[in-house]
Enzyme design. Sequence first.
Site, short mmCIF file in Angstrom:
data_model
loop_
_atom_site.label_atom_id
_atom_site.label_comp_id
_atom_site.label_asym_id
_atom_site.label_seq_id
_atom_site.Cartn_x
_atom_site.Cartn_y
_atom_site.Cartn_z
CB SER A 63 -9.25 0.08 -8.85
OG SER A 63 -7.64 -0.24 -8.49
CG ASP A 77 -0.66 -3.80 -4.03
OD1 ASP A 77 0.14 -3.37 -4.52
OD2 ASP A 77 -1.62 -3.14 -4.13
NE ARG A 82 -0.61 -1.59 -1.20
CZ ARG A 82 -1.45 -0.52 -1.36
NH1 ARG A 82 -1.56 -0.63 0.17
NH2 ARG A 82 -2.08 -0.79 -1.95
CG ASP A 135 -13.66 -5.86 -3.70
OD1 ASP A 135 -14.58 -5.55 -4.16
OD2 ASP A 135 -12.43 -5.27 -4.29
#
Lengths: 405, 405, 405, 405
Positions: free
Chosen positions: B175, B123, B94, B13
């Site tokens: 994921s 996120d 994050r 990605d």
Amino acid sequence: MPKVVLAYSGGLDTSVILRWLKEEYGYEVIAFAADLGQGPDELKGLEEKALATGASSVYIQDLRKTFLEEYVFPMLRSGALYERKYLLGTSIARPLIARGMVQVALKEGAEAVAHGATGKGNDQVRFEVTVKALAPELKIIAPWRIWEIRSRKDAIDYARRYDIPVPVTVEKPYSMDRNIWHISYEGGILEDPHQEPPEDMFLLTRSPAQAPDEPAVVEISFEKGVPVALNGTAMDSVSLLNTLNEIAGENAVGRVDLVENRLVGMKSRGVYETPGGTLLYFAHRELEQLTLDRETMRFKEAVAIKYGEIVYYGLWYSPLRRALDAFIDSTQEKVTGDIELKLYRGNITISGRRSPYSLYHTGLATFEEGELYDQKDAGGFINLFGLPLQVEALLRGTWKSELES
Amino acid sequence: MPKVVLAYSGGLDTSVILRWLKEEYGYEVIAFAADLGQGPDELKGLEEKALATGASSVYIQDLRKTFLEEYVFPMLRSGALYERKYLLGTSIARPLIARGMVQVALKEGAEAVAHGATGKGNDQVRFEVTVKALAPELKIIAPWRIWEIRSRKDAIDYARRYDIPVPVTVEKPYSMDRNIWHISYEGGILEDPHQEPPEDMFLLTRSPAQAPDEPAVVEISFEKGVPVALNGTAMDSVSLLNTLNEIAGENAVGRVDLVENRLVGMKSRGVYETPGGTLLYFAHRELEQLTLDRETMRFKEAVAIKYGEIVYYGLWYSPLRRALDAFIDSTQEKVTGDIELKLYRGNITISGRRSPYSLYHTGLATFEEGELYDQKDAGGFINLFGLPLQVEALLRGTWKSELES
Amino acid sequence: MPKVVLAYSGGLDTSVILRWLKEEYGYEVIAFAADLGQGPDELKGLEEKALATGASSVYIQDLRKTFLEEYVFPMLRSGALYERKYLLGTSIARPLIARGMVQVALKEGAEAVAHGATGKGNDQVRFEVTVKALAPELKIIAPWRIWEIRSRKDAIDYARRYDIPVPVTVEKPYSMDRNIWHISYEGGILEDPHQEPPEDMFLLTRSPAQAPDEPAVVEISFEKGVPVALNGTAMDSVSLLNTLNEIAGENAVGRVDLVENRLVGMKSRGVYETPGGTLLYFAHRELEQLTLDRETMRFKEAVAIKYGEIVYYGLWYSPLRRALDAFIDSTQEKVTGDIELKLYRGNITISGRRSPYSLYHTGLATFEEGELYDQKDAGGFINLFGLPLQVEALLRGTWKSELES
Amino acid sequence: MPKVVLAYSGGLDTSVILRWLKEEYGYEVIAFAADLGQGPDELKGLEEKALATGASSVYIQDLRKTFLEEYVFPMLRSGALYERKYLLGTSIARPLIARGMVQVALKEGAEAVAHGATGKGNDQVRFEVTVKALAPELKIIAPWRIWEIRSRKDAIDYARRYDIPVPVTVEKPYSMDRNIWHISYEGGILEDPHQEPPEDMFLLTRSPAQAPDEPAVVEISFEKGVPVALNGTAMDSVSLLNTLNEIAGENAVGRVDLVENRLVGMKSRGVYETPGGTLLYFAHRELEQLTLDRETMRFKEAVAIKYGEIVYYGLWYSPLRRALDAFIDSTQEKVTGDIELKLYRGNITISGRRSPYSLYHTGLATFEEGELYDQKDAGGFINLFGLPLQVEALLRGTWKSELES
């Protein structure tokens, strides 16, 4: 002769109290015992023992169903824990026992009730506050706070003097309280918080090492937050809990070891076994995760903390508890469904969750597009959600120093 | 050429995004990767890969220590969990990654930052809100919300078109996000909440069945709420967590399976492994039970709920988080001591608790008299504590109906 | 001779107590009085009176500045009110008086402290809890809970017997407590909550009818939440409060009439005058509205409720108060600015608000477009914000019945 | 032709929108107006105007009673304020208007609803979230977020082009929202928070200076928290509020001036008149002080904060609001009685409080002995209440440094 109703267990303490109430006050003593599932041995021969010790009459009431359905399950639905761990098995029993005593006292025209709780614990508060709420005119006698007996030896001496039968069982090096929901252990050797509890103390649960090496699976079904069936079979509350206790205990589930803050101002150490209850709490929470919306869940977390405090403090018969129950009732409207748990040597894992009212929407959760959710909306959401921080940054440069490190 | 800083992982990605940013905007792309302990494989060859894909330069920063000491440990001290179970391992990473990106962007004079988070997850919010708080003037690009690529296949096609190396590894059917604190799993086969996660998914923890049959013992020492030593040996934060992860993982500790409420409005299902973190949370709580007074603990429970929400929502750089940290700092002043845990096949039991600041006072907790506590005081306490309920009963007879049942 | 420190006011009660402590315990009595701004008449001749009544020595300390800066202003910054109305003027004074007594007791080597608070009020708790927290080894004597004196007549009889001067002033038909922050009135004719307080009772404030017919304007400046200047002139805390009391009192601001819940379990009725304090609370809140972000404000509302409870309950010297202060300190970092108030016959209106740290952003608030805010973002925001309700509606049709009515 | 239901006020904006919906989408437009007490002028000729502008049909519903009884009074009982001051008069009207639109839309088979709220305010959120909760399948059109019209001038131009009658009234330099509960003012000249609102803006209340010089007295009677009578005369909700508005407005009661935090992320300034509502809130609180116990009151304070947020955020049709209402219902069981208020030039004082369920017990509140309260109990209470602080002091000497200053 005036009458007193005594919460009587048949043990040394309440036997001595029974006699002491007659000697000290000239009371006719009515012994009261609630069967809350403390086990058949505890209740066997209780009536005879009470009469032999001097009781004028004896009430033994099987309150297990009432206990579970009117006290324990509402608490379960609230999610209440005390100090994040204790499932409140002793606390929640006290208002019901006190209510039973009060009912007998009113029926018998007694002027007082008496209990054997000590002057340092929480139970005295729970008993007495309940009596005050239900029958404020009743006198309450708490012998441990007023008499001269100071130790087990004093009590035995007193018992011998009055020919009260002294239990021959070896006294355990800690004290216990048992009902269908749990056993608590405290005092004695447990008073050193740096000392592990001995393995042979536990009566309801195997240790993980002694548990079977095969997982057990149990599916618990709830209706409006109340457990109603196991593995698809509807069960009455007492059977359901007995069955769960057995499964969970066999698989080493349900022990807690806690240094906790007593209401009366000091820290104490308690060890608890709540096998079936632990499964119920676990499953109920999972079902709530599936069926409650976020904002309701979040506020209910605060309610649970308060509810746990209320139960621990003995404030069951208070307007706030009733109002919180109304809140909880509303939240449980859709907490209906089945949670499948896998138990293995003390571990609980979830092997299935299902509810006709699930708010989990597979299409939404996937990372693909759907008609309900346009990913572009997230950009707008973030811009507004982050606007206060952005404005603060622009106007004040609040976090500039963070960028230097 | 204007510059953009991209949070780059080396996966398909972000590789595609890297190129897309060049093609779409004519940007010079600076790849940024933070080493938060996602494992050596993840970072190996990252620089080469980024340059090969078209990055003008690459920053790889080892932020593991910063991550633990400035983000994870404050959160640990707060007691924050999201929805009572999730230890927030992805959420807490994050703001640090975003801060790193912003620092590079400012240093490099970039006009934008970009990330590979999707438009349905949390996120994106965490990244962007952090950027807004730290550098409100920076542009933020979230390709997944705007480009035409809709699926893995689209991405592979794009990669082939631009000669971007496509990872040959078989894609996992879910994921993952990994750092030194945890691994999260979501999506794919986990999307059915009625389906158990496959055993071979877990990378950090053995299953209870595969764990050793001998308990492991570990003593964790805290200073002011921060873990500083294991088994009596002082350790830096990274070593401490690596060691704890190993011990806990070996003994099957640290899995969580949760249907949770995302910030962006839907429920999703996450599975988490946080082996060392689970031990730290458990031990820290035990130490607080010993060293915090009741009222502080109670209020801190509400703070923990809010703190968990703040971390999950990405509001790390908000005035409220900072103010809560000030509260927490004050509470942790005396949270110093040693907690000994016994680990066995997924179970954690406490085998010892010790603190120079323990508020547990053995003399008080025993049921014997001492000079600090006069049991007669309990009578007065109960009378005043129960007075409101007694007055209500006298004036209103609130609970009379309870006595009839 | 062992010594006791008595909180002495010079009134009948503490005069009798002074003598009683000598007679009953053979104590050497040290009289202690704190000047908290109760007015010059109260303190005049206090030393002579105490010595004449039998005190061995007398301490009179001017603690007005300490009172305001270390107790009142932190409380002001917290926003604490008790039960939404009471500005806590009596409560907040108690820990300081008790601290003064303890300091003298330690200096003088006294073994006990004594106070004249009754056994039904809050003040006994506040005094004694503070002493326990500061000097747990000190003995505490509360004569009203133990002696035989039951009424004012008993006290006068006792005074006459020992030649204690009885104040000639006509006793008021209520009791009062006064300091620089407020006057409280309770008891006597105020005990009927259906009865208005008499107009001539109020000492600090005019009634709205008697106030001037011209508005007064006052600008209060705060630095980090602390009031530091009036109408642009920097002032020390004592002058500032005296000035504000005068302006507010003249303009009929600051009366409260409240049925409140005492800590000791009953409801009571209190009437309060807090003229300057009312202005400070009002202005401080306005400034917070301008300078605090929404989430901090919201959490601080919960903190304020808890803080008010802590102050009212006398728990000033508790870890939770200190931790809340740390939170509050952090929130007040930018609560700097000027609030201009217009006072007119009991009304306060805001005629100006200004802060270098204002988060009010005119461009954002207007209904016109700007670069910070794209109205299209609101659509995305609403879609995500409303998603949980929309999903619930789709899956459950929760509110369908609402559409029929 | 597909249909849309438009929330229509007859003003320039919604007139233009009406036509724009036809032109832009080819919709048949159904105009909907709710009479919530915005005044007769607002509604006069509305039907004709709508038809003249192009509506296919017009619904005008008198919802004043519904508004008060199903929306406003539940909110009143909750005690909700937004940010401690705003009585939520605009917020609480939105879900009802949206419900009305949805009902018409379903009845008429419309595919969409439309509203004239701007893209920067709270109302868009409240309208749309309600529609999503009630009829998730309905399309929502918010022209201000999508069309090209940017200003009043643009709108007038558009109106002229399509022969839409432009109101001849001079536009006010601020915007207003009026219903039977309140008027809000914002925008325009109010956008400078340092600027006082002009006296001639206020429509419902006199200024204190212009109010009569004689106090007015009004007694409000509540049953279970709902106002049911004035001065002893039972009244329907609409008459009751109209009467209260008149009395309060005449006596200058009910203005609020607030810098508030909008849901969409910025601060804005609002000025409000809520004359009758202010009296109701004030009286209801007083009655609660008399009839609720302390712990219920305290928890209800937290509920009120959350309830205020829910109303302000437009989340009326959410499970949490319903659950909070269940809590509140329970608390209001005994909130029955009469509160007499004296109004004078903006001041409200209490001249009487009475309830058959009052928990105020005169015997207890006096400083004399009674059978319910033994002052000696207070000693025991304090000892246990203060025990945690005393133990902390003994074990840690926490506050020693306090004694040095």
